[in-house]
Design a protein around this motif. Structure first.
Motif, short mmCIF file in Angstrom:
data_model
loop_
_atom_site.label_atom_id
_atom_site.label_comp_id
_atom_site.label_asym_id
_atom_site.label_seq_id
_atom_site.Cartn_x
_atom_site.Cartn_y
_atom_site.Cartn_z
N UNK A 1 0.82 -1.20 0.00
CA UNK A 1 0.00 0.00 0.00
C UNK A 1 0.86 1.26 0.00
N UNK A 2 1.91 1.26 0.84
CA UNK A 2 2.80 2.43 0.87
C UNK A 2 3.50 2.62 -0.46
N UNK A 3 3.93 1.54 -1.11
CA UNK A 3 4.58 1.64 -2.42
C UNK A 3 3.63 2.21 -3.46
N UNK A 4 2.34 1.81 -3.37
CA UNK A 4 1.35 2.35 -4.32
C UNK A 4 1.23 3.86 -4.18
N UNK A 5 1.21 4.37 -2.94
CA UNK A 5 1.12 5.80 -2.71
C UNK A 5 2.39 6.53 -3.16
N UNK A 6 3.54 5.91 -2.93
CA UNK A 6 4.79 6.53 -3.36
C UNK A 6 4.82 6.67 -4.88
N UNK A 7 4.46 5.61 -5.57
CA UNK A 7 4.45 5.66 -7.04
C UNK A 7 3.48 6.72 -7.54
#
Length: 376
Positions: A21-27
């Protein structure tokens, strides 16, 4: 495996899901960052640390303070990095932090390892760190409502998970201790039945015969009586025999037919009565104990009848004699004196098989013992 192992696996799964989930927001937000490269670095660190902790926490030997402290420090560092990666205006407007829910992983780990107090302490450290991000972002100390909501949720997670984990671990320890004690009690009772069916009966015989012969034999009988009394005091615990595994069924008729004699009549069904070997042996041993009581407590010429009935729900074995019978308080008095033949050799065995024993007797009317054992 224990109660803790599934919790640690659940924390590892949570870390991975939170990382995704955090990676999705970063991208999605990387182009809005003040330092996109720093954002990728933080995400790479979170990924590497997730992989390492999933491996490290799997080994109980590594779940000590060094790993717990490092875990919390990495989470707090990734959370603080938001102040340099995100733009101050976005932080002021309530933009999500870089790690998002990923920072709850160490809080859960602290809670599982040390209970609600340790979990609450880790939650407070993460919460203070999250609030501090607003103080060092360049726009003043203005935490948003979402920030406070996140702090409360993390605190509740650390408190509740720590409390439940502590209760579960303590319950598991108590259960293990109870199982250990029950196993020991069952083994003692199994040995007690064996002793009653052999050693105690021999000692009783020696005591009786010694008194009849007199002289030195009487002294020997007295000593045998003392040893019998001492031994009876050691065999008053409950137990359950260990079940056989993978053995073929035994025809109960064959075991009971062996007791037929001029004084004992055995009646069985015309068709086999197959039972698990342990069940058949225990029922047969209970019948032996009942017949032994007839020989010991009834006069010469007393007859006994053994009746086996096969029912779809179980078997019924009755042992009846035409002896003098016994008063209604005889069994209670025998138990108080430590004579546990009926209590353990008969009732104990049938109870351990899940059955019940009914004894009907009256002075001058003989005694009938009915043993009902359900089919396994």
């Amino acid at each position: 495996m224990g109660f803790e192992a599934p919790l640690w696996r659940a924390i590892a799964v949570f870390r991975i899901a939170a990382l995704v989930y955090a990676a999705t927001l970063v991208v999605r937000n990387v182009e809005e960052y003040r330092s996109p490269v720093a954002g990728w670095v933080v995400l790479a660190l979170m990924t590497a640390w997730t992989a390492y902790t999933s491996y490290a926490y799997a080994d109980p030997a590594r779940r000590g303070w060094p790993l717990l402290a490092a875990d919390l420090a990495v989470a707090a560092g990734c959370l603080l990095a938001t102040a340099w990666v995100e733009r101050p205006d976005r932080i002021f407007e309530g933009a999500p932090t870089l790690p998002m829910a990923w920072v709850a992983g160490p809080v859960l780990a602290w809670g599982v390892s040390g209970g609600k107090r340790r979990g609450s302490l880790a939650a407070v450290i993460i919460g203070v760190t999250g609030i501090t991000v607003h103080g060092i972002s360049g726009r003043g100390y203005m935490p948003t409502q979402a920030t406070f909501n996140g702090v409360v949720l993390v605190f509740m997670a650390g408190f509740v998970v720590g409390h439940v984990a502590k209760l579960g671990i303590e319950a598991e320890a108590r259960l293990a201790r109870a199982i250990e004690l029950e196993a020991a009690n069952r083994e003692r009772e199994r040995l007690a039945r064996r002793i009653h069916d052999s050693v105690l009966q021999v000692l009783t015989l020696v005591q009786r015969r010694g008194g009849e012969l007199g002289g030195e034999a009487a002294e020997l009988g007295r000593l045998a009586g003392e040893q019998e009394a001492a031994l009876r005091s050691l065999i008053g615990s409950r137990s359950e025999p260990v079940a056989d595994q993978g053995a073929a069924d035994t025809d109960l008729r064959t075991l009971l037919a062996a007791h037929a004699s001029t004084a004992v009549t055995v009646s069985t069904p015309a068709t086999p009565v197959p039972l698990p070997p342990r069940t058949a042996r225990e029922i047969d041993a209970a019948v032996v104990a009942a017949l032994d009581n007839v020989r010991r407590h009834c006069g010469p010429g007393t007859r006994a009848w053994v009746l086996l009935e096969d029912d779809p729900s179980g078997v019924i074995v009755s042992v009846r004699d035409d002896g003098p019978g016994m008063p209604t308080d005889r069994l209670a008095a025998a138990a108080e004196d430590g004579r546990l033949g009926v209590a353990q050799s008969i009732r104990g065995r049938i109870r351990d098989l899940g059955g019940r024993v009914t004894i009907v007797s009256a002075p001058g009317e003989g005694t009938e013992i009915e043993m009902v054992v359900p089919l396994p």
